[in-house]
Design an enzyme around this catalytic site. Structure first.
Site: not given
Length: 376
Positions: A297, A324
């Site tokens: 993340y 991402h």
């Protein structure tokens, strides 16, 4: 007006948040179409619209069209970023942490106007799926910003809120930067010195939190983590400080080189408490095994700050790079002109991401009377 295809790569809310933040900072008008086109329910959700309108208020004099629920196209012509006190509330369990993601870069470089610190009051969900839990933001992301980018953001959990009603609230303080962010170099993951965490329930029996905690500890020990370095608490949230019922686990491992990597899981109907603990432990163990200095993340969340920093930043990431991360790189290169270099190690287990930042500071911050005289 810069055209952005919102269905590119990850094709979700991340493109929206990063694009609008960059546009507001760089004073670059943008148009995004095909917003969240690949999702089951395409277009803006209430949480996205709340974040966009929050930036619209921070960017004084801006023009924004399409910032409403279900919209698939957005046009944004930024104004002047101004520090101050702002709030946002999607009226749902939309993640407060994602509202923070879109607003934070803007407030860091807002015109102080005599105000050295901005404040945010963000309402909605604090612990939800498909978004960082507020505990992750508090224990992993914000300490990362402070240690490496010298940015001290304060976060207070006023009240926790759970799906589907939300009702949570966090208070955030954001300093106004007086100089560009420093470039960062994070290449040595180091050795794990501690694993801490929090297993929680709200509106549910406390023994479920203990079951989650025990299962997480058992799996970590099975994977080779020294039990003496593990310290995971289990709690039942005070009913006065939690809205609705929920559960989950957030873990973070610290290393002797200052790296912090996380793992988490949110309780869902029909999922046993022990399984929630195992899911969080498996995620943490996976991030540790990959050998990167950031977890999956942080891998994409540091990108926008590295691009804005002054000088060359280098960060070792685990493989494969997440979708991402690839999306954040693509958008940063498109909107700022930076170039990322990807350098795999000899064994192909990790990748160093490298970029020369733009050393961003708003022109208004740079202008002194002497600067103005020299321009004339």
């Amino acid at each position: 007006m810069e055209q952005i295809d919102g269905s590119t790569l990850e094709g979700g809310g991340q493109i929206l948040r990063n694009a609008v933040s960059f546009a507001a900072l760089l004073q670059k008008p943008i148009m995004i179409d095909k917003i969240r086109a690949s999702r089951k329910q395409p277009g803006l959700k209430a949480q996205h619209a709340a974040g966009l309108n929050l930036v619209g208020r921070i960017s004084h004099g801006s023009e924004m069209q399409g910032a409403s629920k279900d919209s698939s196209t957005l046009q944004f012509t930024p104004g002047d970023l101004v520090a101050g006190s702002y709030s946002a509330d999607p009226g749902t369990a939309g993640a407060t942490t994602l509202l923070l993601q879109i607003a934070l870069p803007c407030l860091l470089f807002a015109n102080s106007n005599g105000v050295n610190t901005s404040t945010l009051r963000l309402r909605g969900g604090t612990n939800a799926i498909q978004a960082p839990q507020v505990d992750y933001t508090e224990r992993v992301f914000l300490p990362f910003l402070q240690r490496h980018f010298m940015v001290n953001v304060g976060l207070t959990i006023v009240r926790r809120g759970y799906y589907p009603k939300g009702g949570g609230e966090v208070s955030v303080t954001v300093p106004t930067m007086k100089e560009p962010l420093p470039a960062i170099t994070i290449l040595d993951r180091g050795t794990v010195t501690s694993v801490r965490g929090r297993a929680y329930v709200a509106g549910l029996p406390k023994h479920l939190a203990k079951e989650s905690r025990d299962a997480a500890v058992a799996l970590l020990v099975k994977k080779g983590i020294d039990p003496s370095v593990i310290d995971i608490e289990y709690v039942r949230e005070d009913a006065a400080k939690a809205f609705g019922a929920g559960s989950g686990v957030v873990l973070w491992a610290e290393t002797d080189t200052g790296c912090i990597l996380g793992g988490s899981s949110v309780g869902q109907k029909g999922v046993e408490a022990a399984e929630i603990g195992r899911e969080a432990a498996e995620e943490l163990e996976r991030n540790l095994t990959q050998g990167g200095c950031v977890d999956e993340y942080l891998q994409d969340q540091w990108i926008i700050f590295g691009v804005l920093a002054k000088g060359k930043s280098r960060v070792r990431c685990g493989l494969p790079l997440t979708l991402h991360t690839r999306t954040a790189i693509w958008l940063a290169e498109k909107l700022t002109g930076v170039s990322f270099t990807q350098i795999p190690d000899e064994e192909g287990k990790t990748m160093v991401l490298e970029c020369e930042g733009i050393g961003f500071m708003p022109k208004s911050h740079k202008e002194t009377p002497q600067d103005i005289m020299e321009e004339r």
